[in-house]
Scaffold this motif. Structure first.
Motif, mmCIF file in Angstrom:
data_model
loop_
_atom_site.group_PDB
_atom_site.id
_atom_site.type_symbol
_atom_site.label_atom_id
_atom_site.label_comp_id
_atom_site.label_asym_id
_atom_site.label_seq_id
_atom_site.Cartn_x
_atom_site.Cartn_y
_atom_site.Cartn_z
ATOM 1 N N GLN A 163 15.486 11.871 2.715
ATOM 2 C CA GLN A 163 14.998 12.613 3.885
ATOM 3 C C GLN A 163 15.957 13.720 4.289
ATOM 4 N N PRO A 212 3.585 7.962 12.018
ATOM 5 C CA PRO A 212 3.885 8.167 10.592
ATOM 6 C C PRO A 212 4.549 6.959 9.930
ATOM 7 N N LEU A 256 0.840 -1.191 0.000
ATOM 8 C CA LEU A 256 0.000 0.000 0.000
ATOM 9 C C LEU A 256 0.874 1.239 0.000
ATOM 10 N N GLN A 296 -0.286 8.746 -4.072
ATOM 11 C CA GLN A 296 0.689 7.676 -4.307
ATOM 12 C C GLN A 296 0.217 6.751 -5.416
ATOM 13 N N GLN A 347 -2.477 8.723 0.116
ATOM 14 C CA GLN A 347 -2.597 7.418 -0.528
ATOM 15 C C GLN A 347 -3.051 7.576 -1.977
ATOM 16 N N GLU A 386 23.434 6.765 11.738
ATOM 17 C CA GLU A 386 24.064 8.081 11.747
ATOM 18 C C GLU A 386 24.236 8.646 13.145
ATOM 19 N N GLU A 432 2.061 13.525 8.766
ATOM 20 C CA GLU A 432 0.827 13.338 8.036
ATOM 21 C C GLU A 432 -0.107 14.516 8.275
ATOM 22 N N ILE A 454 15.522 0.922 -1.402
ATOM 23 C CA ILE A 454 14.739 1.668 -0.419
ATOM 24 C C ILE A 454 15.649 2.387 0.579
ATOM 25 N N GLU A 455 16.882 1.909 0.713
ATOM 26 C CA GLU A 455 17.784 2.548 1.668
ATOM 27 C C GLU A 455 18.143 3.975 1.245
ATOM 28 N N ASP A 497 18.465 -2.234 8.463
ATOM 29 C CA ASP A 497 19.433 -1.851 7.447
ATOM 30 C C ASP A 497 19.866 -0.409 7.743
ATOM 31 N N THR A 498 20.307 0.306 6.741
ATOM 32 C CA THR A 498 20.773 1.668 7.023
ATOM 33 C C THR A 498 19.622 2.621 7.342
ATOM 34 N N ARG A 499 18.398 2.152 7.188
ATOM 35 C CA ARG A 499 17.262 3.041 7.471
ATOM 36 C C ARG A 499 16.771 2.921 8.911
ATOM 37 N N ASN A 553 17.987 8.100 12.878
ATOM 38 C CA ASN A 553 18.630 7.038 12.151
ATOM 39 C C ASN A 553 19.744 6.442 13.007
ATOM 40 N N MET A 600 9.084 7.664 2.799
ATOM 41 C CA MET A 600 7.813 7.549 3.505
ATOM 42 C C MET A 600 7.289 8.931 3.818
ATOM 43 N N GLN A 601 5.990 9.064 3.778
ATOM 44 C CA GLN A 601 5.454 10.379 4.119
ATOM 45 C C GLN A 601 5.607 10.604 5.611
ATOM 46 N N GLU A 602 5.963 11.806 5.956
ATOM 47 C CA GLU A 602 6.039 12.140 7.377
ATOM 48 C C GLU A 602 5.080 13.279 7.661
ATOM 49 N N THR A 640 17.016 7.315 3.246
ATOM 50 C CA THR A 640 17.762 8.102 4.226
ATOM 51 C C THR A 640 18.301 9.388 3.593
ATOM 52 N N PRO A 657 5.381 2.461 0.364
ATOM 53 C CA PRO A 657 6.729 1.903 0.320
ATOM 54 C C PRO A 657 7.023 1.174 1.623
ATOM 55 N N PRO A 658 7.785 0.073 1.571
ATOM 56 C CA PRO A 658 8.041 -0.686 2.798
ATOM 57 C C PRO A 658 8.642 0.186 3.889
ATOM 58 N N ALA A 706 11.716 5.167 -2.370
ATOM 59 C CA ALA A 706 10.679 6.125 -2.024
ATOM 60 C C ALA A 706 10.975 6.659 -0.646
#
Lengths: 825, 202
Positions: B120, A368, A237, B34, B31, A329, B24, B113-114, A278-280, A326, B20-22, B117, A239-240, B18
């Motif tokens: 952001q 969020p 739905l 997106q 949605q 970091e 909100e 996806i990493e 992971d790095t996130r 993070n 993530m939305q922050e 970071t 992004p992961p 991507a």
């Protein structure tokens, strides 16, 4: 006669309890007169019941007891000639040694070999009846519960993973293609759940493993009952999400006193690089007493900044974007904070606890992204929303009231959390009553877990500290799945109606699991809505969609296939006594909360009575005296009695309310293997371990002593015994003392001993190897208590001797007599 | 202000990364946007303009395509276009340096996806007004953003649908005409039989 049963609809609260008074176990005065005549066997006196003395050959003198083999065929009644082992008739009143030498395997369903070969591992997915009755009326006749027990996210040593752009699923019921579908030809497959004929997509014709074309039957999806898919973007739905961990720590005076903060901070420092992610990966910290403290950990700061919010009525986040940082970091800042945290609050005099507002803050912070909240709480919350009052009156313990939550605040917040993919795990470390029945809701509905360390104290309770440390290590480093959902499908005609475990049920059959962990178990109850005529087999499929800590969306699919039978004998032959017991326990927990403890106890007793009565009257052709059970159910009365003596269900005033509620939580959300250890601990004699029949695992020799019955008659002065009850306990002896425990004589053995010294003797090595092996088999670390015969802890050990009589509960033999009486009525 | 950011492969619309939305915001259904972004990725192809702004009410999509990768961000409509494209350019440089070569081979959605970071971090620096001034100089070097094509998101998404609708109508017509042809043939033969029959009776 209307009788209390778990299979009927729940009795509305307040309805008069059904059943004649004789049904109510535990109410001694109402027992039939003959019953009370059984000589009481208390303390260490070997219980010898008069009827049993008539068969002395089955009770050889003490020292030989543990050498006796259960082969047991010489006790079986040679009445039914060519019956399978599961249906061998056992007279429970005569046959004493029912426990097999080793662990009890799940029954193998009578399926064609090619199907059984690929069937799902019973540790992951099993059914209470491994042969499914054809109709509901047949199921009703058997008087056994029908349900599934799952351990869907179990750590697996081998798991095939498939990446493909299209995942092949049934177009009508959305079942994933599995080993039990049938291929009509090369291009079409028939769903085994709804029987729709589907096309085989072009891509599926190619087999990536054998690199051949045109053999869809050889694809890994059709070869493995447990498989994992890398999900394409349609399964997302959003992004992961990254792995997000928030720690909410109680820092009131009471909490600081227990000294737990040091352990948590140290454990986090030690394992910070092993947190799955992971790095996130993001982390954050909140501490609370009467106010809420946030920690600004933004990159660039020279040291962590503490921000105190004292307005707990309307909680807000002081700096929303620098509280969750993070980990990669800001690792140094996080480490700084962890090192200083225990000292900041060393001298605190604040005794209040604003847990509710702290949880609200945690929810705000994580909503969020979603993620995991770990809450450490040491007392009853006393301020702000969600404040609770003590409800436990030690004099009223026997009535076991207040099993339901006192407020719906925690449930409501948990549902909000669930909606935002936030799970809350609760660590409760307290000597006082904390109202776990209310607090536990925060984890139950958000798919979290509850951990309970009663009387935790860093100095007074070293065993508890060790367990807490090891548990934390496992907790922090184990696998985790985020924003997960699970759906369980079954063949048309069967329907799932009740779920057990920690989750929120969204849209009838979709379980919402903000987090999923490898130590969570689930159970479901089923009914047969349409007759399963013309069906040889039925299938069940559990699909778990989750985001891994590395940001991959994955689907783990388990499929189980079971035969359909149309005779009562076959239904009994397939009964899985452990699964039945596990499901029964979950159902009884629900019943205790919705009706009463007494009701639940009656229902469990009746489940055992009814099933054996039905077996006697409907499945046996030749009537004979005694209490008869098919071999596969021979342990059922023992397990039911064990449940009645469990902390969750026992009567009497010795069980604290929180202990009881925690035990109930465990029965509901532990996977079956661990729940069974809790229900029926295993007892070994360990002073005479030998290498005979030992296992050899990676060049270590693990002795395999046989399991003993949980009765004092199995103990003796000169022996040393090991009881594996989730936490390992042992009682003691002499040559063993010097060789294994490293003390010269019995008097030199300290009262509190929690570790085995590492001695160079063969005995010591064997014992340590065996205990080490027992520990490896479970995720959480069982602590070891070495208990002297005259130690005050002996009571804990003796409580697990479930075959013996206690002040408020029957011995196993008395229980059997009671059952027999009810059956022959 | 940047609301969310997505990066996808143009060839098949596979999402690569991507943010993530922050924060909100109440009353805004991200949605929906997106989903629109995902649809848009599927529509994009070689011929699509490589820089474009798509309006959707009080928000706008901005995207740029470079080396077969589309960088898309959703901003409030009032957010300066210059800044938005500056932001996307920054992402593009960094992303290409790190993952550029792996892009054609990946199959799993959100393989990178990493990169979130970094997105952001960039987003934060674009929000921060102090650093914003510094970007001013860079932005002037950018090509004239005014020339970037502006369109409406609904139109773009429906353009394909209109075409496919036309396509289905056309194929409907073809099949109908085929049916007419076979019907006509059948009728012809029948009338021939009818004519021939009386003759045979004689």
């Amino acid at each position: 006669m209307s009788r209390c049963s778990l299979f009927s609809l729940p009795v509305p609260a307040g309805a008069p309890q059904s059943g004649p008074p004789g049904r109510h176990l535990g109410h001694y005065p109402s027992l039939p007169p003959g019953y009370n005549n059984t000589p009481a066997s208390q303390g260490a006196a070997p219980p010898m019941h008069p009827p049993m003395q008539t068969a002395p050959s089955q009770y050889p003198p003490q020292p030989q007891l543990y050498q006796q083999v259960t082969g047991a065929s010489r006790f079986s009644l040679p009445l039914q000639g060519n019956t399978p082992e599961a249906l061998r008739v056992v007279n429970l009143l005569q046959e004493r040694n029912l426990l097999p030498a080793g662990p009890i395997p799940a029954p193998t369903p009578p399926l064609p070999q090619d199907l059984q070969k690929v069937n799902c591992n019973p540790e992951v997915f099993r059914c209470t009846l491994s042969s499914i009755p054809q109709t509901q009326s047949l199921l009703n006749k058997a008087k056994l519960p029908l349900g599934l027990l799952l351990h869907p996210f179990k750590d697996l040593s081998q798991l095939p993973v498939v990446t493909s752009s299209t995942i092949v699923r049934c177009r009508s019921c959305r079942t994933y293609i599995n080993p039990f579908v049938s291929f009509l030809d090369q291009r079409r497959w028939k769903c085994n759940l709804c029987f729709r004929v589907n096309d085989v997509p072009e891509e599926f014709m190619y087999n990536p493993i054998s690199r051949s074309y045109g053999e869809p039957q050889k694809r890994p999806e059709v070869q493995n009952a447990t498989i994992e898919f890398i999900a394409p973007s349609e399964y997302m739905l959003r992004p992961p999400q990254p792995a997000v961990y928030l720690f909410v720590l109680d820092v009131s005076h009471n909490a600081v006193e227990t000294g737990y903060l040091n352990v948590v901070c140290q454990s986090l420092l030690d394992n910070i690089s092993a947190l799955p992610g992971d790095t996130r990966t993001k982390v954050g910290f909140i501490t609370f007493d009467s106010t809420i403290h946030f920690y600004n950990l933004q990159e660039g700061l020279s040291q962590p900044q503490m921000l105190i919010v004292s307005d707990i009525e309307e909680i807000f986040l002081p700096t929303p974007d620098s509280l969750l940082v993070n980990l990669n970091e800001c690792k140094e800042l996080v480490q700084d904070l962890l090192k200083s945290l225990p000292h900041i609050f060393e001298k605190t005099m604040e005794t209040q606890s604003a847990l509710g507002p702290a949880l609200q803050a945690a929810f705000k912070l994580l909503s969020p992204t979603g993620g995991r909240v770990s809450v450490f709480q040491t007392q009853l919350p006393s301020m702000g929303v969600g404040a609770l009052k003590s409800r436990e009156d030690p004099n009223q313990r026997a009535s076991a009231k207040h099993l339901a939550p006192a407020t719906d605040f925690y449930k409501k917040l948990a549902l909000d959390c669930s909606g935002q993919q936030v799970a809350v795990d609760l660590f409760l470390l307290s000597a006082q009553y904390c109202d776990l029945a209310s607090l536990g809701c925060i984890s139950r509905y958000s798919a979290g877990s509850v951990y309970y360390y009663p009387s935790y104290h860093h100095q007074h309770n070293p065993a508890q500290v060790e367990r807490f440390e090891k548990d934390l290590k496992r907790y922090l480093t184990r696998k985790i799945g985020f924003e997960a959902v699970m759906r369980i499908r079954c063949t048309k005609g069967l329907s799932i109606h009740t779920f057990h475990g920690n989750f929120f049920v969204r849209s009838t059959d979709l379980l919402s699991l903000p987090n999923v962990n490898p130590d969570a178990g689930f159970a479901v109850q089923m009914s047969i809505e349409e007759n399963l005529v013309d069906m040889q087999v039925v299938s069940f499929q559990a699909a778990l969609l989750y985001t891994s800590s590395k940001g991959e969306r994955r689907i783990r699919v388990h499929t189980l296939c079971l035969p359909v039978v149309n005779s009562l004998t076959d239904v009994f032959a397939g009964a899985d006594v452990q699964a039945v017991t596990g499901l029964l326990a979950s159902m009884a927990v629900d019943r205790s909360v919705s009706a009463s403890l007494g009701d639940a106890r009656d229902a469990m007793t009746n489940a055992a009575i009814d099933s054996l009565a039905s077996y006697r009257h409907a499945a046996l052709t030749i009537q004979q005296p005694g209490l008869l059970a098919p071999a596969c159910l021979r342990l059922f009365p023992l397990y039911v009695l064990a449940l009645l003596k469990q902390k969750a269900f026992r009567t009497g005033t010795s069980t604290r309310l929180d202990d009881r509620v925690f035990s109930m939580c465990q029965l509901k959300f532990q996977p079956l293997v661990y729940a069974m250890l809790m229900i029926h601990p295993t007892l070994y004699r360990v002073d005479d371990l030998s290498d005979q029949g030992a296992l050899n695992i990676s060049e270590r020799t693990i002795p395999q002593p046989r399991e003993l019955q949980l009765s004092v008659e199995k103990l003796c002065r000169e022996g040393a015994f090991l009881m594996d009850a989730g936490s390992v306990r042992r009682s003691c002896n002499p040559s063993f003392l010097t060789q294994v425990l490293g003390v010269p004589d019995y008097a030199a053995l300290p009262q509190n001993m929690y570790q085995l010294p590492e001695l160079e003797t063969a005995e010591s090595q064997r014992t340590r190897a065996f205990i080490g092996w027992l520990r490896e088999q479970r995720p959480f670390y069982p602590s070891l208590h070495i208990i002297r015969d005259d130690s005050p802890q002996k009571g804990d050990f003796m409580q697990n001797m479930i075959e013996d009589r206690t002040e408020s509960a029957l011995s196993y033999y008395e229980f059997l007599l009671h059952m027999q009486q009810q059956i022959s009525k | 202000m940047v609301l969310f950011t997505m990066i996808a492969r143009v060839a098949d619309g596979l999402p690569l990364a991507a943010s993530m939305q922050e924060n909100e915001q109440p009353g805004r259904d991200l949605q929906k946007y997106q989903n629109q972004a995902k649809q848009l990725f599927r529509k994009l192809n070689e011929q699509s303009p490589d820089r474009c702004t798509l309006e959707a009410g009080d928000v706008s999509f901005h995207y740029l395509i470079e080396h077969g990768v589309c960088y898309l961000t959703l901003c409030e409509a009032v957010y300066p276009k210059k800044m938005a494209f500056g932001f996307l350019e920054d992402l593009q440089t960094e992303f290409y340096d790190n993952y550029g070569r792996k892009v054609p081979t990946v199959t799993r959605p959100y393989s990178f996806i990493e990169f979130d970071t970094y997105i952001q971090k960039m987003k934060k620096s674009y929000i921060d007004s102090r650093t914003r001034r510094n970007f001013g100089s860079i932005n002037t070097e950018l090509q004239d953003v005014q020339r970037i094509m502006v369109a409406n998101i609904e139109e773009v998404l429906q353009r394909g649908e209109a075409l496919s609708a036309l396509d289905t109508k056309a194929s409907n017509l073809t099949s109908l005409s085929k049916k007419y042809r076979s019907d006509a043939k059948y009728l012809n033969t029948r009338s021939t039989y009818a004519k021939v029959q009386p003759h045979l009776c004689f």
